[in-house]
Design a protein around this motif. Structure first.
Motif, PDB file in Angstrom:
ATOM      1  N   GLN A 376     -27.170  -6.417 -22.379  1.00 47.91           N
ATOM      2  CA  GLN A 376     -27.154  -5.697 -21.108  1.00 47.91           C
ATOM      3  C   GLN A 376     -27.379  -4.195 -21.284  1.00 47.91           C
ATOM      4  O   GLN A 376     -27.966  -3.540 -20.413  1.00 47.91           O
ATOM      5  N   ALA A 377     -26.939  -3.659 -22.419  1.00 42.52           N
ATOM      6  CA  ALA A 377     -27.173  -2.240 -22.675  1.00 42.52           C
ATOM      7  C   ALA A 377     -28.674  -1.947 -22.803  1.00 42.52           C
ATOM      8  O   ALA A 377     -29.161  -0.894 -22.368  1.00 42.52           O
ATOM      9  N   THR A 378     -29.411  -2.899 -23.400  1.00 46.38           N
ATOM     10  CA  THR A 378     -30.862  -2.756 -23.496  1.00 46.38           C
ATOM     11  C   THR A 378     -31.488  -2.678 -22.111  1.00 46.38           C
ATOM     12  O   THR A 378     -32.327  -1.808 -21.826  1.00 46.38           O
ATOM     13  N   PHE A 379     -31.058  -3.590 -21.252  1.00 47.95           N
ATOM     14  CA  PHE A 379     -31.642  -3.651 -19.911  1.00 47.95           C
ATOM     15  C   PHE A 379     -31.322  -2.378 -19.115  1.00 47.95           C
ATOM     16  O   PHE A 379     -32.171  -1.863 -18.380  1.00 47.95           O
ATOM     17  N   ALA A 380     -30.100  -1.875 -19.284  1.00 43.92           N
ATOM     18  CA  ALA A 380     -29.727  -0.642 -18.588  1.00 43.92           C
ATOM     19  C   ALA A 380     -30.557   0.539 -19.081  1.00 43.92           C
ATOM     20  O   ALA A 380     -30.999   1.392 -18.301  1.00 43.92           O
ATOM     21  N   LYS A 381     -30.786   0.590 -20.395  1.00 43.53           N
ATOM     22  CA  LYS A 381     -31.576   1.676 -20.974  1.00 43.53           C
ATOM     23  C   LYS A 381     -33.023   1.591 -20.510  1.00 43.53           C
ATOM     24  O   LYS A 381     -33.665   2.614 -20.201  1.00 43.53           O
ATOM     25  N   MET A 382     -33.568   0.379 -20.465  1.00 47.50           N
ATOM     26  CA  MET A 382     -34.922   0.189 -19.951  1.00 47.50           C
ATOM     27  C   MET A 382     -35.063   0.786 -18.555  1.00 47.50           C
ATOM     28  O   MET A 382     -36.027   1.492 -18.256  1.00 47.50           O
ATOM     29  N   LYS A 383     -34.066   0.492 -17.734  1.00 48.05           N
ATOM     30  CA  LYS A 383     -34.117   0.946 -16.344  1.00 48.05           C
ATOM     31  C   LYS A 383     -33.999   2.461 -16.255  1.00 48.05           C
ATOM     32  O   LYS A 383     -34.751   3.125 -15.534  1.00 48.05           O
ATOM     33  N   SER A 384     -33.052   3.016 -17.017  1.00 52.82           N
ATOM     34  CA  SER A 384     -32.826   4.463 -16.925  1.00 52.82           C
ATOM     35  C   SER A 384     -34.007   5.269 -17.451  1.00 52.82           C
ATOM     36  O   SER A 384     -34.285   6.381 -16.977  1.00 52.82           O
ATOM     37  N   LEU A 385     -34.707   4.721 -18.449  1.00 45.87           N
ATOM     38  CA  LEU A 385     -35.856   5.432 -19.032  1.00 45.87           C
ATOM     39  C   LEU A 385     -37.173   5.062 -18.362  1.00 45.87           C
ATOM     40  O   LEU A 385     -38.214   5.635 -18.699  1.00 45.87           O
ATOM     41  N   GLY A 386     -37.138   4.098 -17.483  1.00 39.38           N
ATOM     42  CA  GLY A 386     -38.366   3.674 -16.820  1.00 39.38           C
ATOM     43  C   GLY A 386     -39.343   2.988 -17.752  1.00 39.38           C
ATOM     44  O   GLY A 386     -40.565   3.131 -17.601  1.00 39.38           O
ATOM     45  N   LEU A 387     -38.817   2.210 -18.709  1.00 42.10           N
ATOM     46  CA  LEU A 387     -39.670   1.544 -19.692  1.00 42.10           C
ATOM     47  C   LEU A 387     -40.164   0.201 -19.148  1.00 42.10           C
ATOM     48  O   LEU A 387     -39.379  -0.600 -18.648  1.00 42.10           O
TER      49      LEU A 387
END
Length: 428
Positions: A376-387
């Motif tokens: 879930q941390a990966t998914f949150a980071k993806m979202k926050s960075l717009g990846l």
């Protein structure tokens, strides 16, 4: 969800430990011969295997050091200290000059064997690139070009090795032919290939080969490989045919597997089961395009979650990537990136995909990542960075993606190699 990263890593570490040379080698080493022990090792665990052999013969059996000689060729960064067996660090996955010289030295040492000597050949995955000995008429640069083309083609390892064997003076049984005067040629190997085919491990330098020059030519055509005319001529030359089962080189040759991918996956399954997970073991020999296999596994994970199950989905084997972009990565990172795209809206699922040798694809550096983790941390980071994972997949740039999310699996050299370990945890 409780953090599962440390647990995922413990599953991966158990798989690696089950195949380490320090664990599997000593009990299977041959008795001391009348003459010398000539140890010839290749692959990512070659240095560790050589050191373990030294401890057995020199320390446990107190062999006169002058009766043990050899050379171990391993990947850059995978060497370990030894006393009598010289360790050479060489290129992988693309061969280099160090591997070229080491292969020549290995063939010369094999040819020195007498009827009182034991020729001890120790193999792990990576030996195909470490031992580079082009056939007559093919230059080192041309052989490197073939390797690069094969690596980009998406061909499975068995097909890659079919081509390599027919362009080599050491693969496809030719090392056995060089050392056939020895009292015994004993090969002990750690398998890194699907179905544990002896002729595919390090391209089978001491075992018969059933593939042919015609097979190699067909693969060049199948994958539309860009190769020089000298390579095409070599694949037309009957003298470059590999050694067949009736070759006298194998009269006193034996082959034994020390560790298989299956045993490492079994060790991983035990760790998951001990933690209370129902396990779905998909096998140790999976092949296929990394992102396609990831899609199949994602469907299994979503189905298990929908059924309210607490499941660990485990698999081994060696996936491939057909390279179309110019990014960085390897099949395990590409698999994890495809999972990240497919599971980004599904909670309580985490995963790890890693190569048991500690390096997944990459440029041949000991600091290359072994794979990647997602949760879930990966998914949150993806979202926050717009990846956008799809964009990174299209460029084959999984390393670039996970470097930004902080999810690269960094283990360093493990000194063994039994292919990949992939784990998906479904929690409630």
């Amino acid at each position: 969800m409780t953090d599962r990263r440390s647990f995922l890593r413990s599953i991966f570490d158990a798989a690696v430990a089950a195949a380490h040379p320090d664990v599997v080698l000593a009990a299977r080493l041959r008795p001391v011969p009348k003459g010398r022990i000539i140890c010839l090792a290749a692959g990512k665990g070659a240095g560790a295997m050589a050191a373990a052999a030294e401890r057995h013969y020199l320390d446990a059996l107190e062999l006169d050091p002058s009766r043990l000689v050899g050379i171990a060729t391993t990947r850059h960064g995978h060497g370990v200290p030894t006393r009598r067996i010289r360790v050479v660090e060489a290129g992988h996955p693309v061969p280099d000059e160090a591997g070229l010289k080491a292969a020549d030295d290995t063939l010369r040492l094999a040819a020195e064997a007498t009827a009182e000597d034991l020729l001890l050949v120790l193999l792990t995955g990576g030996g195909s690139a470490n031992w580079i000995a082009p056939v007559e008429g093919v230059s080192f640069a041309q052989k490197q070009q073939v390797n690069r083309a094969l690596l980009r083609s998406g061909a499975p390892i068995g097909e890659m090795n079919t081509v390599r064997k027919h362009l080599s003076r050491i693969k496809g049984g030719r090392l056995a032919r060089a050392g056939q005067r020895a009292a015994e040629i004993a090969t002990l190997a750690i398998s890194d290939v699907p179905h544990d085919d002896p002729s595919a491990i390090a391209s089978g330098p001491t075992v018969p080969d059933t593939t042919t020059l015609a097979d190699a030519r067909a693969l060049v055509a199948k994958y539309n490989l860009s190769v020089d005319d000298a390579v095409r001529r070599a694949l037309d030359d009957p003298k470059n045919e590999s050694c067949k089962p009736d070759d006298p080189a194998f009269a006193r040759a034996t082959f034994e597997l020390l560790a298989k991918p299956r045993a490492s996956i079994d060790a991983a399954v035990k760790v998951a089961q001990a933690a209370g997970y129902e396990t779905i073991a998909l096998g140790a020999d999976l092949e296929g395009e990394a992102r396609e296999v990831a899609a199949e596994h994602a469907r299994l994970a979503v189905k298990a979650r929908g059924e309210g199950k607490r499941v660990a989905i485990l698999s081994g084997g060696e996936l491939t990537v057909t390279v179309r972009g110019n990014g960085r990565g390897g099949p395990n990172q590409e698999y994890a990136l495809a999972l990240a795209d497919l599971l980004k809206d599904t909670p309580n699922i985490s995963a790890l995909a890693g190569d048991t040798d500690g390096a997944d694809g990459g440029a041949g550096s000991a600091t290359d990542p072994a794979g990647a983790l997602i949760d879930q941390a990966t998914f949150a980071k993806m979202k926050s960075l717009g990846l956008d994972p799809k964009a990174y997949l299209e460029n084959n740039d999984a390393t670039g993606f996970f470097a930004q999310t902080g999810d690269l699996l960094l283990t360093g050299p493990t000194l063994t190699n039994v292919n990949d370990v992939r784990v998906i945890l479904v929690d409630q």
